[in-house]
Motif scaffolding. Structure first.
Motif, PDB file in Angstrom:
ATOM      1  N   ASP A 264       0.879  -1.243  -0.018  1.00  0.00           N
ATOM      2  CA  ASP A 264      -0.017   0.070  -0.005  1.00  0.00           C
ATOM      3  C   ASP A 264       0.985   1.335   0.023  1.00  0.00           C
ATOM      4  N   SER A 265       1.797   1.525  -0.851  1.00  0.00           N
ATOM      5  CA  SER A 265       2.537   2.678  -0.826  1.00  0.00           C
ATOM      6  C   SER A 265       3.092   3.080  -2.282  1.00  0.00           C
ATOM      7  N   ILE A 266       3.434   4.366  -2.368  1.00  0.00           N
ATOM      8  CA  ILE A 266       3.751   5.022  -3.721  1.00  0.00           C
ATOM      9  C   ILE A 266       5.363   5.468  -3.304  1.00  0.00           C
ATOM     10  N   ILE A 267       5.900   5.068  -4.512  1.00  0.00           N
ATOM     11  CA  ILE A 267       7.475   5.111  -4.554  1.00  0.00           C
ATOM     12  C   ILE A 267       7.669   6.006  -5.936  1.00  0.00           C
ATOM     13  N   GLU A 268       8.085   7.158  -5.850  1.00  0.00           N
ATOM     14  CA  GLU A 268       8.447   8.030  -6.994  1.00  0.00           C
ATOM     15  C   GLU A 268       9.568   7.317  -7.983  1.00  0.00           C
ATOM     16  N   PRO A 269       9.565   7.933  -9.085  1.00  0.00           N
ATOM     17  CA  PRO A 269      10.970   7.466  -9.953  1.00  0.00           C
ATOM     18  C   PRO A 269      12.326   7.808  -9.072  1.00  0.00           C
ATOM     19  N   PHE A 270      13.246   6.826  -9.629  1.00  0.00           N
ATOM     20  CA  PHE A 270      14.601   7.095  -8.946  1.00  0.00           C
ATOM     21  C   PHE A 270      14.666   7.015  -7.693  1.00  0.00           C
ATOM     22  N   ALA A 271      13.980   6.199  -6.872  1.00  0.00           N
ATOM     23  CA  ALA A 271      14.179   5.789  -5.473  1.00  0.00           C
ATOM     24  C   ALA A 271      14.623   4.486  -5.149  1.00  0.00           C
ATOM     25  N   ASN A 272      15.207   4.319  -3.964  1.00  0.00           N
ATOM     26  CA  ASN A 272      15.875   3.029  -3.612  1.00  0.00           C
ATOM     27  C   ASN A 272      15.612   2.813  -2.426  1.00  0.00           C
ATOM     28  N   LYS A 273      14.929   1.395  -2.340  1.00  0.00           N
ATOM     29  CA  LYS A 273      14.741   0.690  -1.209  1.00  0.00           C
ATOM     30  C   LYS A 273      15.054  -0.905  -1.740  1.00  0.00           C
ATOM     31  N   GLN A 274      16.370  -0.874  -1.647  1.00  0.00           N
ATOM     32  CA  GLN A 274      16.820  -2.224  -2.338  1.00  0.00           C
ATOM     33  C   GLN A 274      16.769  -3.258  -1.428  1.00  0.00           C
ATOM     34  N   HIS A 275      16.693  -3.175   0.033  1.00  0.00           N
ATOM     35  CA  HIS A 275      17.263  -4.183   0.864  1.00  0.00           C
ATOM     36  C   HIS A 275      15.818  -4.647   1.799  1.00  0.00           C
ATOM     37  N   ASP A 276      16.154  -5.452   2.944  1.00  0.00           N
ATOM     38  CA  ASP A 276      15.132  -6.101   3.365  1.00  0.00           C
ATOM     39  C   ASP A 276      14.488  -5.039   4.577  1.00  0.00           C
ATOM     40  N   GLY A 277      13.398  -5.130   4.993  1.00  0.00           N
ATOM     41  CA  GLY A 277      12.718  -4.112   5.738  1.00  0.00           C
ATOM     42  C   GLY A 277      11.138  -3.849   5.327  1.00  0.00           C
ATOM     43  N   PHE A 278      10.222  -3.502   6.165  1.00  0.00           N
ATOM     44  CA  PHE A 278       9.053  -3.017   5.697  1.00  0.00           C
ATOM     45  C   PHE A 278       8.620  -1.821   5.493  1.00  0.00           C
ATOM     46  N   LEU A 279       7.906  -1.357   4.497  1.00  0.00           N
ATOM     47  CA  LEU A 279       7.265  -0.225   4.038  1.00  0.00           C
ATOM     48  C   LEU A 279       5.845  -0.363   3.853  1.00  0.00           C
ATOM     49  N   GLY A 280       5.134   0.246   4.518  1.00  0.00           N
ATOM     50  CA  GLY A 280       3.581   0.244   4.392  1.00  0.00           C
ATOM     51  C   GLY A 280       3.037   1.595   4.534  1.00  0.00           C
ATOM     52  N   HIS A 281       2.085   1.586   3.519  1.00  0.00           N
ATOM     53  CA  HIS A 281       1.088   3.137   3.652  1.00  0.00           C
ATOM     54  C   HIS A 281       1.763   4.366   3.636  1.00  0.00           C
ATOM     55  N   SER A 282       3.117   4.292   2.604  1.00  0.00           N
ATOM     56  CA  SER A 282       4.003   5.168   2.766  1.00  0.00           C
ATOM     57  C   SER A 282       4.194   5.932   1.364  1.00  0.00           C
ATOM     58  N   TYR A 283       4.612   7.068   1.279  1.00  0.00           N
ATOM     59  CA  TYR A 283       4.956   7.874  -0.089  1.00  0.00           C
ATOM     60  C   TYR A 283       6.445   8.090   0.193  1.00  0.00           C
ATOM     61  N   ILE A 284       7.280   7.628  -0.710  1.00  0.00           N
ATOM     62  CA  ILE A 284       8.641   7.941  -1.025  1.00  0.00           C
ATOM     63  C   ILE A 284       8.945   8.656  -1.996  1.00  0.00           C
ATOM     64  N   GLY A 323       2.023   5.332   7.134  1.00  0.00           N
ATOM     65  CA  GLY A 323       3.591   5.015   7.540  1.00  0.00           C
ATOM     66  C   GLY A 323       4.410   6.097   7.333  1.00  0.00           C
ATOM     67  N   LEU A 324       5.206   6.339   6.314  1.00  0.00           N
ATOM     68  CA  LEU A 324       6.169   7.255   6.189  1.00  0.00           C
ATOM     69  C   LEU A 324       5.913   8.238   4.946  1.00  0.00           C
ATOM     70  N   PHE A 338      10.985   4.085  11.577  1.00  0.00           N
ATOM     71  CA  PHE A 338      10.191   5.172  11.747  1.00  0.00           C
ATOM     72  C   PHE A 338       8.639   5.004  12.096  1.00  0.00           C
ATOM     73  N   ASN A 339       8.285   5.746  13.057  1.00  0.00           N
ATOM     74  CA  ASN A 339       6.929   5.575  13.690  1.00  0.00           C
ATOM     75  C   ASN A 339       5.974   5.905  12.684  1.00  0.00           C
ATOM     76  N   THR A 340       4.684   5.576  13.021  1.00  0.00           N
ATOM     77  CA  THR A 340       3.368   5.697  12.267  1.00  0.00           C
ATOM     78  C   THR A 340       3.215   7.504  11.986  1.00  0.00           C
ATOM     79  N   GLY A 341       3.094   7.834  10.747  1.00  0.00           N
ATOM     80  CA  GLY A 341       2.963   9.115  10.495  1.00  0.00           C
ATOM     81  C   GLY A 341       3.752   9.865  10.634  1.00  0.00           C
ATOM     82  N   THR A 342       5.002   9.229  10.218  1.00  0.00           N
ATOM     83  CA  THR A 342       6.368  10.196  10.224  1.00  0.00           C
ATOM     84  C   THR A 342       6.493  10.964   8.762  1.00  0.00           C
ATOM     85  N   VAL A 343       6.841  12.309   8.985  1.00  0.00           N
ATOM     86  CA  VAL A 343       7.050  13.390   7.959  1.00  0.00           C
ATOM     87  C   VAL A 343       8.526  13.720   7.930  1.00  0.00           C
ATOM     88  N   VAL A 344       9.197  13.230   6.637  1.00  0.00           N
ATOM     89  CA  VAL A 344      10.654  13.526   6.583  1.00  0.00           C
ATOM     90  C   VAL A 344      10.825  14.460   5.515  1.00  0.00           C
TER      91      VAL A 344
END
Length: 416
Positions: A264-284, A323-324, A338-344
């Motif tokens: 349930d996430s949106i990852i824009e062009p030219f982004a990296n999340k290459q390794h293990d770890g959970f990303l949920g309901h997030s916008y990168i 998420g993030l 990153f905690n729920t609802g974190t804005v970076v």
């Protein structure tokens, strides 16, 4: 009549996601708001684009064919750039159905307006940086409308994402497989799968479309043991890494590389999340890099609704899962949390043990133990290197835009 898709003063409420892009550069579903305008109007009208001046040189560089921040006719149809365009909205744009001096309002938001150029330009013919729609609406005969989607809050891109992904998917050529799919890949329900020309699906990969579509763009790669299911759009030239688990409404932008577990996430062009770890309901956003073992929480332990911190003020989202939300050019170190609802914010570097605060300022450097300002020259140098690794040259227009945001956001931190 000239059609102008405009930015209004509420764009500021969508920072940091819009610091390096116009509001219609935001994604929800697998299209940006701009792409939705273009798709639904089908080329039947020429769209002009209004955006903040510091963004305009780079945007013009990327879209040399477009009319940007220029009024070329006396009769104008203004269309709010925060609008999530669909058939009804496109019909209004194509038909130009509004009479001069009229506007459509949804709540306090001006969606469409038919105005003379004199209402939005100064004596030199220039448009303001952002349109003050309250002032414009006061000069119009307005009609109240309902049922349109508008990005009004920073979390709306996630709130609308599931429905928008399904709507965007209605235009896919599902059942068409043109790329190189290894015989040992598992393909479940071919009729709901699209694999574009030049795409590669390697041995042991799983494309499971029993509970939703799976679309693999041209030139994209799905590595062995990667699993894609329940509505996934892998854009051209992106990559799902070995063992990736990507499911439940995920958009991955052009040339992004994704591993680990993503839902349930949106990852824009030219982004990296290459390794293990959970990303949920997030916008990168673009040019972000999440270090190995980076994890996000998208559900509170007590299952209550999630709040965000924006400019030091708590805001209730009404969402149970969030998420993030990360601006462009951010980095997280290995094992970041990153905690729920974190804005970076834009250009932030997050490291150190423990959870960082739920609002991380733009161009800051630190983590649980506190943050210090990120030196602008170092930020520019790093951004240039990151872009070069993807064979993208940081143009002078991009650098000027980047430096403007860095300087402005660092100044704002003094007052937060």
């Amino acid at each position: 009549m000239q059609v102008i898709i405009f930015e209004d003063t509420r764009v500021h409420e969508l920072k940091p996601l819009v610091n390096l892009k116009p509001v219609y550069g935001l994604h929800t579903g697998f299209r940006s708001l701009r792409e939705k305008f273009e798709h639904f109007t089908r080329g039947e009208v020429t769209l002009g684009w209004h955006l903040r001046r510091y963004l305009a040189p780079f945007y013009a560089e990327q879209h040399p064919e477009c009319v940007i921040n220029r009024v070329v006719e006396d009769d104008l149809l203004l269309v709010n750039g925060r609008l999530v365009c669909e058939e009804t909205a496109a019909g209004i744009v194509i038909d130009g159905a509004l009479e001069p001096g009229r506007g459509y309002m949804q709540g306090s938001d001006l969606l469409f307006a038919r105005v003379p150029r004199s209402l939005i330009t100064d004596e030199s013919g220039m448009m303001p940086d952002l349109l003050d729609t309250r002032r414009i609406a006061a000069e119009l005969v307005t009609e109240a409308v309902t049922g349109f989607r508008l990005i009004s809050n920073i979390w709306d891109v996630i709130a609308y994402h599931t429905d928008e992904l399904q709507r965007d998917a209605a235009t896919l050529e599902l059942g068409r497989i043109e790329g190189d799919v290894h015989p040992a890949a598992a393909i479940v329900n071919r009729s709901n799968i699209y694999v574009g020309p030049g795409a590669v699906v390697r041995a042991g990969a799983v494309l499971d479309a029993d509970e939703g579509f799976v679309a693999i763009g041209a030139g994209a790669v799905v590595d062995p043991q990667a699993v894609l299911m329940q509505n996934v759009f892998l854009s051209p030239w992106s990559r799902a890494k070995i063992g990736a688990k990507i499911y439940s409404n995920v958009f991955i932008g052009t040339a992004s590389r994704i591993g680990g577990e993503v839902e349930d996430s949106i990852i824009e062009p030219f982004a990296n999340k290459q390794h293990d770890g959970f990303l949920g309901h997030s916008y990168i956003s673009s040019w972000c890099n999440l270090g190995a073992g980076t994890n996000t929480s998208d559900l509170k332990n007590n299952y209550s609704r999630i709040t965000l911190m924006l400019n030091g003020r708590e805001q209730m989202t009404g969402m149970q899962f969030l998420g993030l939300l990360m601006g462009d050019h951010c980095k997280s170190s290995i094992n970041s949390m990153f905690n729920t609802g974190t804005v970076v914010g834009t250009g932030a570097n997050v490291f150190d043990g423990g959870f960082p605060p739920k609002e991380v300022p733009s161009f800051s450097w630190g983590g649980h133990g506190g943050f210090v300002p990120y030196e602008i020259e170092r930020a520019v140098q790093t951004a240039r290197k990151v872009m070069e690794r993807r064979q993208v040259v940081m143009s002078s227009a991009y650098e000027a835009m980047f430096r403007f945001v860095a300087g402005t956001e660092r100044t704002l931190q003094l007052f937060v």
